[in-house]
Design an enzyme around this catalytic site. Sequence first.
Site, PDB file in Angstrom:
ATOM      1  N   ARG A 133       0.821  -1.211   0.000  1.00  0.00           N
ATOM      2  CA  ARG A 133       0.000   0.000   0.000  1.00  0.00           C
ATOM      3  C   ARG A 133       0.856   1.264   0.000  1.00  0.00           C
ATOM      4  NH1 ARG A 133      -4.499  -1.258  -2.406  1.00  0.00           N
ATOM      5  NH2 ARG A 133      -5.629  -2.909  -1.353  1.00  0.00           N
TER       6      ARG A 133
ATOM      7  N   GLU B 241       1.993   1.558  -3.484  1.00  0.00           N
ATOM      8  CA  GLU B 241       0.862   1.998  -4.286  1.00  0.00           C
ATOM      9  C   GLU B 241       0.629   3.506  -4.134  1.00  0.00           C
ATOM     10  OE1 GLU B 241      -3.612   0.328  -5.018  1.00  0.00           O
ATOM     11  OE2 GLU B 241      -3.087   0.822  -2.954  1.00  0.00           O
TER      12      GLU B 241
ATOM     13  N   SER C  81      17.422  12.456  -3.090  1.00  0.00           N
ATOM     14  CA  SER C  81      18.378  11.413  -2.739  1.00  0.00           C
ATOM     15  C   SER C  81      17.745  10.400  -1.793  1.00  0.00           C
ATOM     16  CB  SER C  81      19.614  12.029  -2.076  1.00  0.00           C
ATOM     17  OG  SER C  81      20.467  11.012  -1.578  1.00  0.00           O
TER      18      SER C  81
END
Length: 219
Positions: A146, A149, A172
């Site tokens: 998740r 996602e 970075s």
Amino acid sequence: THTRQWRRHPSASEGNATAMQATSTRSMLRRALQLRARAAGARSSSSGGGGGFSALDEERKAGLVSRLLAAKEASGQSFDQLAQRLGLTNAYTANLFFAQAQLTEATAVKLRAAVPDISEEDLSELRKAPMRSFDPRILQEPTVYRTYEAITHYGQAIKALVNEKCGDGIMSAIDCFVEVGTTTGHLGEKRVVIMFNGKFLPHVEQAAHLNGVPAPHDE
């Protein structure tokens, strides 16, 4: 009397649909073969056939992580509590226990005092430059999936905002502070807060006169 059998010929649209289905099936089979070949190559590499992370390295790292987490459990302290004692972010502290970060000499002294069950051999192992890696199966774990996602869903927006605020470049992941915390929502629910504080690295125009190494061109 003969009964005449009628056979309906497919329409042009049905023919196109059949062709598309056949193409899709071939594409799926080709993809499956590619994944199988990739998996076979990974197994060959892990068994010592390549120059990557060997099976022995994986086993050694897994043993180290298991001992470190057992020592943490025995100490009865959370990652937040250990982070306070070490003077580190809680994410970096957790990364040390998963052998994903290098332990400095100064922090080793603090860690030895905070978690006395960690052996000198394991402390010495942690002071080496680690082989940073991850098991691809971790992406199947809901918490990780998740988060991944969310990053991909907001990816274009994040990039646009970084470009507007900083210019053409990236954040970075090495010079980066990561902290995981919680807050309380307006309905009283607990909410997760993940902070990434990374140095901005601009893309550089490759001016030839600034290149300190001679160009690799034949005379």
